[in-house]
Every structure is written in C-alpha cells, then in structure tokens.
Design a protein around this motif. Structure first.
Motif, short mmCIF file in Angstrom:
data_model
loop_
_atom_site.label_atom_id
_atom_site.label_comp_id
_atom_site.label_asym_id
_atom_site.label_seq_id
_atom_site.Cartn_x
_atom_site.Cartn_y
_atom_site.Cartn_z
N GLU A 99 -5.24 -5.72 -8.55
CA GLU A 99 -3.89 -5.21 -8.82
C GLU A 99 -3.03 -6.37 -9.31
O GLU A 99 -2.94 -7.40 -8.64
CB GLU A 99 -3.28 -4.60 -7.56
N ILE A 110 -7.83 -6.01 -3.67
CA ILE A 110 -7.62 -5.02 -2.60
C ILE A 110 -8.96 -4.38 -2.23
O ILE A 110 -9.65 -3.83 -3.11
CB ILE A 110 -6.64 -3.93 -3.05
N ALA A 113 -10.84 1.87 -0.03
CA ALA A 113 -10.49 2.68 1.15
C ALA A 113 -11.75 3.32 1.73
O ALA A 113 -11.93 4.54 1.71
CB ALA A 113 -9.47 3.74 0.77
N LYS A 135 -6.16 4.06 8.81
CA LYS A 135 -5.47 3.22 7.84
C LYS A 135 -6.47 2.49 6.93
O LYS A 135 -7.64 2.30 7.29
CB LYS A 135 -4.57 2.20 8.56
N TRP A 137 -6.41 -0.47 3.23
CA TRP A 137 -5.62 -1.43 2.47
C TRP A 137 -5.08 -0.79 1.20
O TRP A 137 -5.83 -0.17 0.44
CB TRP A 137 -6.45 -2.66 2.10
N ILE A 138 -3.78 -0.91 0.98
CA ILE A 138 -3.16 -0.40 -0.23
C ILE A 138 -2.26 -1.49 -0.83
O ILE A 138 -1.90 -2.45 -0.16
CB ILE A 138 -2.34 0.88 0.02
N TYR A 139 -1.90 -1.29 -2.08
CA TYR A 139 -1.07 -2.25 -2.80
C TYR A 139 0.32 -1.64 -2.99
O TYR A 139 0.46 -0.48 -3.37
CB TYR A 139 -1.70 -2.55 -4.15
N GLU A 140 1.36 -2.44 -2.76
CA GLU A 140 2.74 -1.99 -2.93
C GLU A 140 3.55 -3.06 -3.66
O GLU A 140 3.26 -4.25 -3.55
CB GLU A 140 3.40 -1.68 -1.58
N ALA A 155 -0.30 -6.53 -0.12
CA ALA A 155 -1.42 -5.72 0.33
C ALA A 155 -1.16 -5.43 1.80
O ALA A 155 -0.92 -6.35 2.58
CB ALA A 155 -2.74 -6.47 0.16
N LYS A 158 -2.33 0.32 5.98
CA LYS A 158 -1.48 1.40 6.46
C LYS A 158 -2.02 2.75 5.98
O LYS A 158 -2.91 2.80 5.11
CB LYS A 158 -0.05 1.24 5.94
N ASN A 159 -1.46 3.79 6.52
CA ASN A 159 -1.69 5.15 6.05
C ASN A 159 -0.44 5.57 5.30
O ASN A 159 0.61 5.78 5.91
CB ASN A 159 -1.96 6.09 7.23
N PRO A 160 -0.49 5.69 3.98
CA PRO A 160 0.72 5.97 3.21
C PRO A 160 1.32 7.35 3.49
O PRO A 160 2.46 7.61 3.09
CB PRO A 160 0.25 5.86 1.76
#
Length: 271
Positions: A99, A110, A113, A135, A137-140, A155, A158-160
C-alpha cells in the motif's frame, strides 16, 4: 592580700598594640564576607541546577562537521530503547500486499486477512472491539495534526465493521508533512521541542535516544502528558521531501501479533 597586690594580679598581662587588634578585626570581617559569598554562590548554583534538571528538555547541538548533522548532548533521562532492535532480514512474504501513500511518499506491506495473520473469532461470543478476536491487518490513511505534521498513514489490527472503542490491539503509524523548511533530522527534532515549549505546556519529552532504522540514523523519543502514552517510542527523522514521526504500539499481549507489527514497522519504505 593587699589592695596593691590584687590590682597587680588583675593587670598581669601585656596589652596588644592597637594596630594588631584592628588587623585581627579586619581579618575576621574578611573571612565572614568570604564564607557568606561562598554560601550565596552555592545556593544560586544549586537552584540553577534544580531548574535545569527538572524543567528543561534535552539539549541538542548542531554540528557543521558531521555529514548527518547529528551531535547529541547525552540526556539526563534514560535512552529510549527502540523495539526495532529485533532481528529482521528484510524479507517479506510474497502474499503481503503493498500500500503506497502519495501524501507521505511511503510504502507499507500489509499481511493478508487470513491465518496466521488474523485472529479467529469464537462464534459463541459476540464481536467486540476491546479484544483481538475477529481482527486482521488493514491499511488506513487520513489527514491529522501532530506538531507540524499534517497526514497519517497506518497499518492497524482491527475489525473495520466494529466502532472505535479506544482499544488498539496493534498498529504502526507514520505521521508526515512536506519538508518545505529544509529540516535536517536534528533541526526537525529541535522544532518539535520548540513547539512543546511554546504551544504544549502539558506535554514534555520524557526520554530521548537514537536508532538505526530504514537504512538511516533517526532520533527516538517518548512523550508524557496530554494524549501521549509515555510507553510509545516515536522515531523522528527527515528526508529531502518530508519530515516524519513513526511509532509502533498496541495493547495486545499476543507475542505473534507483536512480531508481525515489528516486521511491518521495519518494512516501511520512505521513498
């Protein structure tokens, strides 16, 4: 005893000359003044040391003879120990996503999932944002404000689909801004200290140190007061294009998650 003999016994001494008596008095006065001045100077010195020790931030000196301009006066506080001392050979699994942030000129890796990079959820318990289950790993990326920094990419584990609760299992955050002022790593760190003195009276630098990360020498620091957690280490440095503050943090005690977080931290690229 006759009155004459009694008078002779009372006068049986040799009086000192007047000039010697005056000299003795003068010497006593000089000694008194000397010791008084010593006491005053010592008191001022102790007071100055007390104010310096408890109310100043660590001092940084700029060296014009050092290529990276990084000359540090040792801090009165313990050196912050970077978590990035963990062994890492730079190899990232092929399935990890890439990302990229144009605003910060950075690239994150990242994990997908899926196990072992996600935490399965117990179907017998309801989803919760204050534990690690369900949960991944996600990118924000978002605009933000931290000192002179204006953007944040991260990174985060979490659970979005769950609302924010204040509990962060684990995360790696990069705060950035364009380096319009031409800061070096050291002058940027000085700027942060000046901002603290001028605008953030409740926030102070707790510890300072240094680390070698991402192929460069960076400053490390912890802060206390305000919304800062004194356990979080921030890595501070500049490039020709940007200035950065980076941290890896989280409340989860899961060792595997912490190891992945440190791998993400060390794999960030600053282009």
């Amino acid at each position: 005893m006759s009155e004459e003999n009694s008078h002779m016994q009372e006068m049986n001494y040799t009086p000192l000359p007047d000039h010697i008596i005056k000299k003795r008095h003068s010497n006593v006065k000089k000694l008194f003044v000397f010791f008084f001045l010593i006491a005053v100077v010592a008191g001022v010195g102790i007071g100055a040391w007390y104010l310096y020790y408890f109310y100043t931030t660590p001092l940084i000196q700029t060296s014009t003879n050092n290529d990276n301009g990084l000359t540090v006066i040792p801090s009165k506080n313990p050196t912050a120990t970077p978590s990035a001392q963990l062994a890492f050979d730079g190899t990232i699994p092929a399935e990890w996503l890439r990302e990229k942030s144009l605003a910060c000129n950075t690239s994150f890796r990242i994990p997908p999932a899926e196990e072992p990079y996600m935490m399965p959820r117990d179907p017998n318990t309801p989803p919760s944002s204050i534990d690690d289950e369900g949960k991944f790993w996600i990118y924000e990326e978002t605009d933000t404000k931290l000192f002179i920094l204006t953007h944040m990419v991260r990174a985060i584990f979490k659970n979005p689909e769950l609302p924010a609760s204040g509990y962060v299992s684990s995360a790696v955050e990069v705060y950035c801004a364009e380096n319009d002022e031409g800061f070096t790593t050291e002058s940027f760190f000085i700027q942060i200290q000046n901002d603290l003195l001028e605008n953030y009276s409740v926030v102070k630098i707790n510890t300072v140190g240094g680390a070698e990360l991402w192929g460069r020498e960076v400053r490390s620091a912890t802060f206390e007061g305000g919304t800062f957690d004194s356990n979080d280490i921030y890595y501070i440095f500049s490039t020709n294009a940007h200035v950065y503050m980076v941290r890896a943090f989280g409340e989860s005690a899961n060792a595997n998650m912490q190891a992945v977080r440190d791998q993400i931290l060390q794999a960030v690229q600053f282009e």
